[in-house]
Motif scaffolding. Sequence first.
Motif, PDB file in Angstrom:
ATOM      1  N   SER A 126       0.822  -1.215   0.000  1.00 20.15           N
ATOM      2  CA  SER A 126       0.000   0.000   0.000  1.00 20.15           C
ATOM      3  C   SER A 126       0.853   1.262   0.000  1.00 20.15           C
ATOM      4  N   HIS A 127       2.081   1.163   0.550  1.00 20.98           N
ATOM      5  CA  HIS A 127       2.970   2.320   0.654  1.00 20.98           C
ATOM      6  C   HIS A 127       4.406   1.898   0.313  1.00 20.98           C
ATOM      7  N   ILE A 128       5.155   2.808  -0.292  1.00 26.71           N
ATOM      8  CA  ILE A 128       6.596   2.636  -0.463  1.00 26.71           C
ATOM      9  C   ILE A 128       7.280   3.886   0.081  1.00 26.71           C
ATOM     10  N   VAL A 129       8.195   3.688   1.005  1.00 23.35           N
ATOM     11  CA  VAL A 129       8.977   4.794   1.559  1.00 23.35           C
ATOM     12  C   VAL A 129      10.323   4.825   0.853  1.00 23.35           C
ATOM     13  N   TYR A 130      10.689   6.008   0.364  1.00 22.43           N
ATOM     14  CA  TYR A 130      11.958   6.195  -0.329  1.00 22.43           C
ATOM     15  C   TYR A 130      13.015   6.687   0.664  1.00 22.43           C
ATOM     16  N   SER A 131      14.136   5.959   0.761  1.00 20.22           N
ATOM     17  CA  SER A 131      15.216   6.429   1.624  1.00 20.22           C
ATOM     18  C   SER A 131      15.895   7.656   1.032  1.00 20.22           C
ATOM     19  N   HIS A 132      16.120   7.635  -0.268  1.00 20.55           N
ATOM     20  CA  HIS A 132      16.695   8.760  -1.003  1.00 20.55           C
ATOM     21  C   HIS A 132      16.462   8.486  -2.477  1.00 20.55           C
ATOM     22  N   HIS A 133      16.920   9.368  -3.345  1.00 18.41           N
ATOM     23  CA  HIS A 133      16.494   9.320  -4.743  1.00 18.41           C
ATOM     24  C   HIS A 133      17.279   8.364  -5.633  1.00 18.41           C
ATOM     25  N   HIS A 134      18.357   7.780  -5.178  1.00 19.95           N
ATOM     26  CA  HIS A 134      19.232   7.001  -6.057  1.00 19.95           C
ATOM     27  C   HIS A 134      18.525   5.800  -6.684  1.00 19.95           C
ATOM     28  N   ALA A 135      18.802   5.595  -7.961  1.00 20.58           N
ATOM     29  CA  ALA A 135      18.129   4.543  -8.724  1.00 20.58           C
ATOM     30  C   ALA A 135      18.447   3.148  -8.215  1.00 20.58           C
ATOM     31  N   ASP A 136      19.641   2.944  -7.656  1.00 23.39           N
ATOM     32  CA  ASP A 136      19.981   1.590  -7.217  1.00 23.39           C
ATOM     33  C   ASP A 136      19.181   1.149  -5.999  1.00 23.39           C
ATOM     34  N   HIS A 137      18.475   2.086  -5.362  1.00 24.57           N
ATOM     35  CA  HIS A 137      17.618   1.726  -4.230  1.00 24.57           C
ATOM     36  C   HIS A 137      16.128   1.877  -4.531  1.00 24.57           C
ATOM     37  N   LEU A 138      15.790   2.519  -5.655  1.00 25.77           N
ATOM     38  CA  LEU A 138      14.372   2.765  -5.951  1.00 25.77           C
ATOM     39  C   LEU A 138      13.923   2.234  -7.308  1.00 25.77           C
ATOM     40  N   GLY A 139      14.834   1.692  -8.105  1.00 26.11           N
ATOM     41  CA  GLY A 139      14.517   1.376  -9.484  1.00 26.11           C
ATOM     42  C   GLY A 139      13.483   0.303  -9.721  1.00 26.11           C
ATOM     43  N   ALA A 140      13.030  -0.376  -8.658  1.00 27.39           N
ATOM     44  CA  ALA A 140      11.939  -1.351  -8.816  1.00 27.39           C
ATOM     45  C   ALA A 140      10.610  -0.789  -8.304  1.00 27.39           C
ATOM     46  N   SER A 141      10.577   0.486  -7.958  1.00 24.26           N
ATOM     47  CA  SER A 141       9.349   1.073  -7.419  1.00 24.26           C
ATOM     48  C   SER A 141       8.179   0.961  -8.385  1.00 24.26           C
ATOM     49  N   SER A 142       8.441   1.157  -9.675  1.00 16.58           N
ATOM     50  CA  SER A 142       7.356   1.147 -10.657  1.00 16.58           C
ATOM     51  C   SER A 142       6.702  -0.222 -10.800  1.00 16.58           C
ATOM     52  N   LEU A 143       7.369  -1.287 -10.337  1.00 16.94           N
ATOM     53  CA  LEU A 143       6.780  -2.623 -10.414  1.00 16.94           C
ATOM     54  C   LEU A 143       5.486  -2.715  -9.610  1.00 16.94           C
ATOM     55  N   PHE A 144       5.304  -1.819  -8.660  1.00 16.89           N
ATOM     56  CA  PHE A 144       4.150  -1.900  -7.763  1.00 16.89           C
ATOM     57  C   PHE A 144       2.980  -1.037  -8.215  1.00 16.89           C
ATOM     58  N   GLY A 145       3.079  -0.476  -9.415  1.00 15.02           N
ATOM     59  CA  GLY A 145       1.944   0.198 -10.017  1.00 15.02           C
ATOM     60  C   GLY A 145       1.674   1.589  -9.477  1.00 15.02           C
ATOM     61  N   HIS A 146       0.493   2.091  -9.841  1.00 12.49           N
ATOM     62  CA  HIS A 146       0.130   3.470  -9.511  1.00 12.49           C
ATOM     63  C   HIS A 146      -0.705   3.581  -8.248  1.00 12.49           C
ATOM     64  N   ASP A 147      -1.280   2.469  -7.792  1.00 14.05           N
ATOM     65  CA  ASP A 147      -2.164   2.526  -6.629  1.00 14.05           C
ATOM     66  C   ASP A 147      -1.402   2.330  -5.329  1.00 14.05           C
ATOM     67  N   VAL A 148      -0.244   2.925  -5.252  1.00 16.41           N
ATOM     68  CA  VAL A 148       0.608   2.834  -4.072  1.00 16.41           C
ATOM     69  C   VAL A 148       0.949   4.254  -3.632  1.00 16.41           C
ATOM     70  N   VAL A 149       0.886   4.501  -2.338  1.00 14.15           N
ATOM     71  CA  VAL A 149       1.272   5.812  -1.810  1.00 14.15           C
ATOM     72  C   VAL A 149       2.775   5.803  -1.576  1.00 14.15           C
ATOM     73  N   ARG A 150       3.451   6.671  -2.277  1.00 16.01           N
ATOM     74  CA  ARG A 150       4.901   6.763  -2.136  1.00 16.01           C
ATOM     75  C   ARG A 150       5.248   7.955  -1.253  1.00 16.01           C
ATOM     76  N   VAL A 151       6.207   7.734  -0.344  1.00 20.66           N
ATOM     77  CA  VAL A 151       6.539   8.727   0.677  1.00 20.66           C
ATOM     78  C   VAL A 151       8.026   9.020   0.611  1.00 20.66           C
ATOM     79  N   GLY A 152       8.402  10.297   0.671  1.00 28.05           N
ATOM     80  CA  GLY A 152       9.817  10.647   0.645  1.00 28.05           C
ATOM     81  C   GLY A 152      10.050  12.088   1.033  1.00 28.05           C
ATOM     82  N   HIS A 153      11.289  12.454   1.099  1.00 22.76           N
ATOM     83  CA  HIS A 153      11.674  13.816   1.454  1.00 22.76           C
ATOM     84  C   HIS A 153      11.331  14.770   0.296  1.00 22.76           C
TER      85      HIS A 153
END
Length: 357
Positions: A126-153
Amino acid sequence: MPSNLTTNRRSLLAGGAALAAAPAVAALAGGALAAPAAAAAGTVDSLPDYAPVPPSALGPTLNSQGYFVGRVERNLYWVTDGTYQAAFLTTRDGVVLFDAPPSIGNNLQRAIDEVATDNGVSNKVSHIVYSHHHADHLGASSLFGHDVVRVGHVETKRLLARDKDATRPLPDVTFETRHALRVGGERVDLAWHGTNHTPDNIYMHFPHHSALMLVDLVLPGWVPYNSFNLHEDVQGSLAAPTTAMRYPWRHFIGGHMGRLGTRQDVRVYERYVNDLLDGVTQSLTAIDPTPFFVKYGDNSWAAVKTYQDAQVAYASDPVVKKYTGVLAAADVYTASSAFVLLEAIRLDLGVGSQVHA
């Protein structure tokens, strides 16, 4: 892994884990693995030898799909491919995922499915929290679709908007200094304490699970990655472990390598860095630059390079000797970190600067 495993078994499992994690290692290095290139140029035998990895640096064995998922505490879990890490919290309203490294990729959902099946809870993120913007830690975020609340700085959103990477959708919820994320009866305290590894890297504290997630600062059991973890703000990164230790926690999720960390891991890391800082500071007076500039004359870069190489060797050689067998890869990346720290104390702090008379 259990401490009663034999050395031979640890070596065998470490070798298997290394093979399974090969794509992740390539991602960490920013490109293809070096072995094929080395093979093309000669043979594997021509590659350098390094000290064995201490058994204490190794984590659990990966499964046949190339990941391990385990409980941190209660309903907080972590997943690794041996090189990257993510975490997730199961709640009555869905799963909160913390980072989505592309090297783990679809194994994130497989790990969540495994835990959900074993515990009879929802497997929907339901939610994905981003530690920071780097692709090596976030590059699979899109696998979870658009119905996810993403949280970050807020800076994470700005940087991702700049980078325009479809694999890293912009966060929907942002904060500047602190945010209490509440989902399904659980609370996670998110905080920004200033620039460190990146301008947007945050602390994720799980107060009811005695855990802290802070990515790319301390890699439990290992020395920092090349060039002092590529920290954008060295001084901020040097201060970050002290800030981390002010939180109450027992379990540390560092975002990299194959095991969780402890408070002792952070202390060892701090001692390692302080030893390097002492060495580079001493090198500024211990190494005389005159012979290098006499030798190379008008070739200033050759003089500067060889002078700094000597300073780095002065600082790093004793540290490599001291920490080999204590921290993995002490003989691999310590010199590159020493160079970054040398430049940081010179440029940021003015140590060794001389005003022309």
